[in-house]
Design a protein around this motif. Structure first.
Motif, mmCIF file in Angstrom:
data_model
loop_
_atom_site.group_PDB
_atom_site.id
_atom_site.type_symbol
_atom_site.label_atom_id
_atom_site.label_comp_id
_atom_site.label_asym_id
_atom_site.label_seq_id
_atom_site.Cartn_x
_atom_site.Cartn_y
_atom_site.Cartn_z
ATOM 1 N N TRP A 63 -45.992 -35.424 32.842
ATOM 2 C CA TRP A 63 -45.219 -34.599 31.513
ATOM 3 C C TRP A 63 -46.059 -33.599 30.979
ATOM 4 O O TRP A 63 -45.365 -32.650 30.792
ATOM 5 N N VAL A 64 -47.449 -33.584 31.028
ATOM 6 C CA VAL A 64 -48.224 -32.688 30.445
ATOM 7 C C VAL A 64 -48.277 -31.637 31.305
ATOM 8 O O VAL A 64 -48.094 -30.175 30.983
ATOM 9 N N LYS A 65 -48.169 -31.698 32.852
ATOM 10 C CA LYS A 65 -48.228 -30.635 33.818
ATOM 11 C C LYS A 65 -47.011 -29.749 33.437
ATOM 12 O O LYS A 65 -46.627 -28.529 33.716
ATOM 13 N N GLN A 66 -45.745 -30.663 33.353
ATOM 14 C CA GLN A 66 -44.475 -30.212 33.190
ATOM 15 C C GLN A 66 -44.232 -29.207 31.925
ATOM 16 O O GLN A 66 -43.702 -28.255 31.755
ATOM 17 N N ASP A 67 -44.577 -29.811 31.088
ATOM 18 C CA ASP A 67 -45.014 -29.109 29.561
ATOM 19 C C ASP A 67 -45.664 -27.722 29.911
ATOM 20 O O ASP A 67 -45.138 -26.679 29.302
ATOM 21 N N ALA A 68 -46.609 -27.654 30.796
ATOM 22 C CA ALA A 68 -47.455 -26.282 30.741
ATOM 23 C C ALA A 68 -46.691 -25.551 31.468
ATOM 24 O O ALA A 68 -46.623 -24.273 31.248
ATOM 25 N N ILE A 69 -45.934 -25.855 32.562
ATOM 26 C CA ILE A 69 -45.060 -24.965 33.218
ATOM 27 C C ILE A 69 -43.742 -24.619 32.689
ATOM 28 O O ILE A 69 -43.525 -23.324 32.593
ATOM 29 N N ASP A 70 -43.224 -25.390 31.644
ATOM 30 C CA ASP A 70 -42.192 -24.850 30.668
ATOM 31 C C ASP A 70 -42.368 -23.874 29.947
ATOM 32 O O ASP A 70 -41.892 -22.837 29.402
ATOM 33 N N ARG A 71 -43.896 -23.840 29.369
ATOM 34 C CA ARG A 71 -44.332 -22.966 28.422
ATOM 35 C C ARG A 71 -45.208 -21.665 29.050
ATOM 36 O O ARG A 71 -45.448 -20.903 28.681
ATOM 37 N N GLY A 72 -44.975 -21.560 30.436
ATOM 38 C CA GLY A 72 -45.389 -20.658 30.997
ATOM 39 C C GLY A 72 -46.793 -20.250 31.561
ATOM 40 O O GLY A 72 -47.494 -19.566 31.660
ATOM 41 N N GLN A 73 -47.497 -21.605 31.187
ATOM 42 C CA GLN A 73 -48.988 -21.829 31.653
ATOM 43 C C GLN A 73 -49.113 -22.551 32.942
ATOM 44 O O GLN A 73 -50.510 -22.759 33.126
ATOM 45 N N GLY A 74 -48.166 -22.942 33.655
ATOM 46 C CA GLY A 74 -48.591 -23.841 34.893
ATOM 47 C C GLY A 74 -48.933 -23.009 35.894
ATOM 48 O O GLY A 74 -49.047 -21.753 35.983
#
Length: 101
Positions: free
Chosen positions: A47-58
């Motif tokens: 979930w943390v990883k997906q959140d980072a991707i969604d915010r453009g930081q992944g």
């Protein structure tokens, strides 16, 4: 046998958002937070990883949640269209045989 079911739990988007926010704001590890809220550490880590991707930081190449949903929708639509094409193909073969009689 163990008491755990083979089916994974489903958590609401709000619960996931709150869990990710807790990891980001608390300074504690994912494992600590997961243990505290009763979820698997690997699930929370995802979930943390997906959140980072969604915010453009992944990492590059990771799909955002919106892109994942669109991909799911397009695959479902593709599958439905393939089924329709197969039905129409079979119907065409059937009617071609009928008209030859």
């Amino acid at each position: 046998m163990g008491s755990k079911s083979n089916r994974s739990r489903r958590y609401t988007e709000e619960f996931k958002r709150d869990a990710v926010a807790l990891v980001r704001s608390s300074g504690r590890t994912v494992t600590e937070v997961a243990r505290e809220i009763g979820v698997s550490a690997e699930g929370l880590r995802n979930w943390v990883k997906q959140d980072a991707i969604d915010r453009g930081q992944g990492t590059s190449g990771g799909l955002t949640s919106a892109e994942r949903e669109e991909l799911r929708r397009l695959r479902r639509q593709n599958r439905e269209q393939a089924e329709t094409i197969e039905v129409l193909r079979k119907a065409a073969v059937f009617f071609a045989k009928e008209s030859d009689r």
